[in-house]
Motif scaffolding. Structure first.
Motif, short mmCIF file in Angstrom:
data_model
loop_
_atom_site.label_atom_id
_atom_site.label_comp_id
_atom_site.label_asym_id
_atom_site.label_seq_id
_atom_site.Cartn_x
_atom_site.Cartn_y
_atom_site.Cartn_z
N ALA A 26 0.63 -1.44 0.18
CA ALA A 26 0.12 0.14 0.13
C ALA A 26 1.25 1.61 0.31
CB ALA A 26 -0.83 0.31 1.33
N LEU A 27 2.18 1.39 0.93
CA LEU A 27 2.59 2.11 0.59
C LEU A 27 3.35 2.26 -0.50
CD1 LEU A 27 3.88 4.79 2.22
CD2 LEU A 27 6.34 2.72 2.83
N LEU A 28 3.81 1.02 -1.18
CA LEU A 28 4.97 1.23 -2.20
C LEU A 28 3.68 2.16 -3.19
CD1 LEU A 28 7.04 0.81 -3.58
CD2 LEU A 28 6.70 -0.92 -4.44
N VAL A 29 2.33 2.30 -3.09
CA VAL A 29 1.42 2.25 -4.44
C VAL A 29 1.59 4.15 -3.78
CG1 VAL A 29 -1.23 2.53 -5.20
CG2 VAL A 29 0.66 0.39 -4.40
N TRP A 30 0.60 4.56 -3.08
CA TRP A 30 0.53 5.40 -2.55
C TRP A 30 2.20 7.10 -3.26
CZ3 TRP A 30 -3.97 7.13 -2.25
CH2 TRP A 30 -4.90 7.51 -2.56
N SER A 31 3.00 6.10 -3.03
CA SER A 31 4.09 7.08 -3.23
C SER A 31 4.38 7.08 -4.47
CB SER A 31 5.36 6.13 -2.72
OG SER A 31 5.70 5.15 -2.63
N LEU A 32 4.06 6.28 -5.15
CA LEU A 32 4.08 6.06 -6.38
C LEU A 32 3.39 7.32 -7.23
CD1 LEU A 32 4.92 2.56 -8.14
CD2 LEU A 32 6.21 4.24 -8.36
N ALA A 59 -5.08 3.67 -10.66
CA ALA A 59 -5.31 2.25 -10.74
C ALA A 59 -4.18 1.62 -11.35
CB ALA A 59 -6.82 2.20 -11.32
N LEU A 60 -3.82 2.48 -12.59
CA LEU A 60 -2.65 2.12 -12.74
C LEU A 60 -1.21 1.85 -12.41
CD1 LEU A 60 -3.09 3.60 -16.50
CD2 LEU A 60 -3.60 1.58 -15.97
N ALA A 61 -1.13 2.81 -11.13
CA ALA A 61 -0.11 2.44 -10.43
C ALA A 61 -0.38 1.50 -9.87
CB ALA A 61 0.05 4.11 -9.39
N GLY A 62 -1.73 1.00 -9.00
CA GLY A 62 -1.72 -0.52 -8.77
C GLY A 62 -1.32 -1.10 -9.14
N ILE A 63 -1.81 -1.66 -10.03
CA ILE A 63 -1.22 -2.81 -11.10
C ILE A 63 0.05 -2.62 -11.33
CG2 ILE A 63 -1.41 -3.62 -13.91
CD1 ILE A 63 -4.69 -2.16 -13.42
N ALA A 64 0.62 -1.61 -11.83
CA ALA A 64 1.88 -1.83 -11.78
C ALA A 64 2.79 -2.69 -10.96
CB ALA A 64 2.76 -0.15 -12.61
N VAL A 65 2.12 -2.28 -9.18
CA VAL A 65 3.51 -2.24 -8.43
C VAL A 65 2.16 -4.09 -8.18
CG1 VAL A 65 2.71 -2.52 -5.72
CG2 VAL A 65 3.23 -0.48 -6.95
N HIS A 66 1.53 -4.34 -8.38
CA HIS A 66 0.91 -5.46 -7.72
C HIS A 66 1.37 -6.82 -9.28
CE1 HIS A 66 -1.31 -9.42 -8.24
NE2 HIS A 66 -2.41 -8.46 -9.39
#
Length: 338
Positions: free
Chosen positions: A137-143, A155-162
């Protein structure tokens, strides 16, 4: 006058929806207990559930099918509730713990723990899953940054981290097959090996998540408003969101530690529940939780027959449903943004 008439019409509609959902839950649970690899008669099923027999068939239901079904229902409740909370916190209809990297972070932490430490206990796996979920979660929000992002961009940032965290997890499993040879099945999302110990470990987090969500209901209602309006009404937006994220980490992390990162359930169920119940949180929250449990039990039942008589991960069913559903939502939100 018109408002009173509308409310009178709304109550039977809501009651019928909850009644229909309860019937679906009972049918899905009974079906999961009755049908599978081994044929079970209705009499043996009743005796096993009532603990009136001790034959092999009775023990098979009591020690395998019953805890597996109840665990599937509990995990479904947790993931659906975590998905609804994620969408409330971010005000993003595309948000879910699976898409935002929370489930992938929990999976990575659990796999790392299994590689680094031999004989990892269930509680230790859950603690690692909480840490990994928080990292994701921290990685997504930092991006994404501190500015308010469009729904599709977040959502795209979350998918990239996923995909990043999932790739690392799969790489670790491939490089350490001697200690993670059975993890690929779990990585897709599976309740096949769930027993009474797993159910007992999950229940405290399920009960805590439900109670905390209901207690924070007035604060979550204010999240539906603009931040400036909510702050003017006395709400501490950052504190409420932080507590909401903590609840999501507890619910999703404990579920992933037991059953793996079951995909898209936490995205599908809140949308379906909102379409049926509307946006009233006192009704939406319990309906979403119950619908999540019903969906995962039904998906687990269907997964038994994909490659019958062999077992298949339940994540195959949820991914087959959730993938097209997410594409539909992304296209709709992208059209609105344009």
């Amino acid at each position: 006058m018109m408002k009173k008439i509308f409310k009178m019409k709304q109550k039977p509609h809501t009651f019928l929806l909850f009644l229909f959902l309860f019937i679906l839950i009972i049918v899905s649970i009974v079906s999961n207990l009755k049908w599978g690899q081994a044929p079970i008669s209705w009499r043996v099923l009743y005796e096993a559930v009532a603990y009136q027999g001790d034959s092999k068939a009775h023990l098979y239901i009591q020690t395998l099918r019953l805890p597996r079904t109840l665990t599937a229902f509990t995990v479904g409740v947790q993931l659906a509730l975590a998905g609804l909370l994620t969408q409330l916190i971010t005000r993003n209809p595309l948000a879910s713990p699976h898409i935002f990297g929370i489930n992938a972070g929990a999976s990575l932490a659990v796999v790392l723990g299994l590689v680094a430490f031999a004989g990892l206990s269930l509680i230790q796996s859950m603690l690692l899953a909480f840490a990994g979920a928080a990292f994701g979660a921290l990685l997504v929000w930092s991006l994404a940054g501190s500015q308010q992002k469009q729904h599709v961009q977040l959502a795209l940032a979350g998918i990239a981290v996923h995909f990043l965290l999932s790739s690392l997890t799969e790489g670790i499993i491939i490089l350490n097959q001697h200690s993670t040879d059975s993890m690929m099945f779990w990585l897709v999302g599976s309740v096949n090996s769930a027993g009474w110990a797993e159910l007992r470990a999950l229940l405290p987090f399920t009960i805590t998540g439900l109670i905390a969500t209901l207690l924070m209901l007035p604060s979550f209602k204010l999240l539906l408003l603009d931040d400036a309006v909510a702050t003017g009404l006395g709400s501490r937006i950052m504190l409420v969101r932080s507590l909401g994220v903590l609840l999501v980490i507890l619910l999703a992390g404990s579920a992933v530690a037991v059953c793996g990162p079951i995909g898209f359930l936490c995205l599908i169920v809140p949308h379906v529940a909102r379409a049926l119940m509307g946006g009233k949180l006192p009704l939406l929250i319990p309906f979403t939780a119950l619908a999540g449990g019903c969906l995962l039990v039904s998906a687990d039942f269907l997964s038994k027959f994909i490659a019958f008589p062999f077992e298949s991960p339940v994540g195959i069913i949820t991914a087959a449903i959730g993938g097209p559903f997410f594409i539909y939502l992304a296209r709709r939100q992208g059209g609105k943004a344009r």
